[in-house]
Design a protein around this motif. Structure first.
Motif, PDB file in Angstrom:
ATOM      1  N   VAL A  18       0.980  -1.193  -0.305  1.00  0.00           N
ATOM      2  CA  VAL A  18      -0.184  -0.075  -0.103  1.00  0.00           C
ATOM      3  C   VAL A  18       1.179   1.581  -0.059  1.00  0.00           C
ATOM      4  O   VAL A  18       1.785   1.419   0.967  1.00  0.00           O
ATOM      5  N   LYS A  19       1.002   1.823  -0.857  1.00  0.00           N
ATOM      6  CA  LYS A  19       1.703   3.538  -1.232  1.00  0.00           C
ATOM      7  C   LYS A  19       1.271   4.530   0.347  1.00  0.00           C
ATOM      8  O   LYS A  19       2.388   4.665   0.582  1.00  0.00           O
ATOM      9  N   SER A  20       0.440   4.337  -0.026  1.00  0.00           N
ATOM     10  CA  SER A  20       0.264   5.834   1.163  1.00  0.00           C
ATOM     11  C   SER A  20       0.643   4.736   3.438  1.00  0.00           C
ATOM     12  O   SER A  20       0.750   5.738   3.979  1.00  0.00           O
ATOM     13  N   GLY A  21       0.909   3.423   2.679  1.00  0.00           N
ATOM     14  CA  GLY A  21       1.428   3.156   5.029  1.00  0.00           C
ATOM     15  C   GLY A  21      -0.154   2.827   4.962  1.00  0.00           C
ATOM     16  O   GLY A  21       0.783   2.564   6.336  1.00  0.00           O
ATOM     17  N   ALA A  22      -1.144   2.995   4.471  1.00  0.00           N
ATOM     18  CA  ALA A  22      -2.641   3.504   5.037  1.00  0.00           C
ATOM     19  C   ALA A  22      -2.613   0.724   5.561  1.00  0.00           C
ATOM     20  O   ALA A  22      -2.176   0.714   4.791  1.00  0.00           O
ATOM     21  N   PRO A  23      -3.011   0.593   6.676  1.00  0.00           N
ATOM     22  CA  PRO A  23      -3.870  -0.205   6.886  1.00  0.00           C
ATOM     23  C   PRO A  23      -4.724  -0.597   6.318  1.00  0.00           C
ATOM     24  O   PRO A  23      -5.330  -0.213   6.559  1.00  0.00           O
ATOM     25  N   ALA A  24      -3.911  -1.984   5.055  1.00  0.00           N
ATOM     26  CA  ALA A  24      -5.381  -2.925   4.503  1.00  0.00           C
ATOM     27  C   ALA A  24      -4.837  -4.420   5.031  1.00  0.00           C
ATOM     28  O   ALA A  24      -4.226  -4.622   5.019  1.00  0.00           O
ATOM     29  N   ALA A  25      -6.940  -4.593   4.125  1.00  0.00           N
ATOM     30  CA  ALA A  25      -6.022  -6.291   4.235  1.00  0.00           C
ATOM     31  C   ALA A  25      -7.264  -6.729   3.816  1.00  0.00           C
ATOM     32  O   ALA A  25      -8.372  -5.826   3.603  1.00  0.00           O
ATOM     33  N   VAL A  33      -9.391  -0.919   3.361  1.00  0.00           N
ATOM     34  CA  VAL A  33      -8.514   0.207   3.729  1.00  0.00           C
ATOM     35  C   VAL A  33      -9.027   1.196   4.410  1.00  0.00           C
ATOM     36  O   VAL A  33      -9.795   1.699   4.762  1.00  0.00           O
ATOM     37  N   ASN A  34      -7.656   1.049   5.892  1.00  0.00           N
ATOM     38  CA  ASN A  34      -8.290   2.377   7.238  1.00  0.00           C
ATOM     39  C   ASN A  34      -7.368   3.534   6.499  1.00  0.00           C
ATOM     40  O   ASN A  34      -5.922   3.303   7.034  1.00  0.00           O
ATOM     41  N   TYR A  35      -7.480   4.371   6.345  1.00  0.00           N
ATOM     42  CA  TYR A  35      -6.666   5.955   6.340  1.00  0.00           C
ATOM     43  C   TYR A  35      -6.971   6.872   7.244  1.00  0.00           C
ATOM     44  O   TYR A  35      -6.873   7.701   7.457  1.00  0.00           O
ATOM     45  N   PHE A  40      -3.648  11.747   4.259  1.00  0.00           N
ATOM     46  CA  PHE A  40      -3.132  10.720   3.299  1.00  0.00           C
ATOM     47  C   PHE A  40      -3.763  11.031   1.998  1.00  0.00           C
ATOM     48  O   PHE A  40      -4.686  11.181   2.762  1.00  0.00           O
ATOM     49  N   SER A  41      -4.109  12.446   1.349  1.00  0.00           N
ATOM     50  CA  SER A  41      -4.777  12.283   0.213  1.00  0.00           C
ATOM     51  C   SER A  41      -3.787  12.360  -0.856  1.00  0.00           C
ATOM     52  O   SER A  41      -2.626  12.190  -1.538  1.00  0.00           O
ATOM     53  N   PHE A  63      -5.367   1.207  -7.827  1.00  0.00           N
ATOM     54  CA  PHE A  63      -5.698   3.118  -7.714  1.00  0.00           C
ATOM     55  C   PHE A  63      -6.762   3.562  -7.056  1.00  0.00           C
ATOM     56  O   PHE A  63      -8.027   3.091  -8.025  1.00  0.00           O
ATOM     57  N   ILE A  64      -6.790   4.411  -6.231  1.00  0.00           N
ATOM     58  CA  ILE A  64      -7.463   4.686  -4.834  1.00  0.00           C
ATOM     59  C   ILE A  64      -7.557   6.076  -5.025  1.00  0.00           C
ATOM     60  O   ILE A  64      -6.093   6.809  -4.598  1.00  0.00           O
ATOM     61  N   ASP A  65      -8.238   6.643  -5.485  1.00  0.00           N
ATOM     62  CA  ASP A  65      -8.477   8.389  -5.233  1.00  0.00           C
ATOM     63  C   ASP A  65      -8.953   8.901  -3.922  1.00  0.00           C
ATOM     64  O   ASP A  65     -10.504   8.893  -3.792  1.00  0.00           O
ATOM     65  N   VAL A  66      -8.180   9.112  -2.593  1.00  0.00           N
ATOM     66  CA  VAL A  66      -8.090   9.785  -1.588  1.00  0.00           C
ATOM     67  C   VAL A  66      -8.693  11.349  -1.831  1.00  0.00           C
ATOM     68  O   VAL A  66      -7.024  11.608  -2.050  1.00  0.00           O
ATOM     69  N   VAL A  67      -9.625  11.725  -1.438  1.00  0.00           N
ATOM     70  CA  VAL A  67      -9.524  13.365  -1.361  1.00  0.00           C
ATOM     71  C   VAL A  67     -10.914  13.843  -0.256  1.00  0.00           C
ATOM     72  O   VAL A  67     -11.468  13.441  -0.688  1.00  0.00           O
TER      73      VAL A  67
END
Length: 74
Positions: A18-25, A33-35, A40-41, A63-67
């Motif tokens: 995970v590029k952002s470092g957010a925990p994902a499972a 994914v827990n932001y 991160f955006s 690819f997920i857009d986080v805004v």
């Protein structure tokens, strides 16, 4: 996720990175994914992998857009 031989082993479905470092499972075959508190955006890149019963594995990048902030109302 699909397989031309129709023999995926969904028990092998996992998050590789995970590029952002957010925990994902993967929970019940759903990507979570827990932001929360990540700060991160932008466009996150999540790489997943799954194998079939013949132990042939494939990876895909999502690819997920986080805004902005997400507000959930009950």
């Amino acid at each position: 996720v699909s397989d031309p031989d129709n023999n995926l082993d969904l028990a092998t479905l996992r998050v590789i990175s995970v590029k952002s470092g957010a925990p994902a499972a993967i929970v019940n075959q759903t990507l979570e994914v827990n932001y929360f508190r990540i700060g991160f955006s932008g466009t996150d890149e999540i790489t997943i992998e799954v194998c079939d019963l013949d132990n042939v594995c494939a990876q895909a990048t999502l690819f997920i857009d986080v805004v902005g902030d997400v507000v959930v109302y009950n």
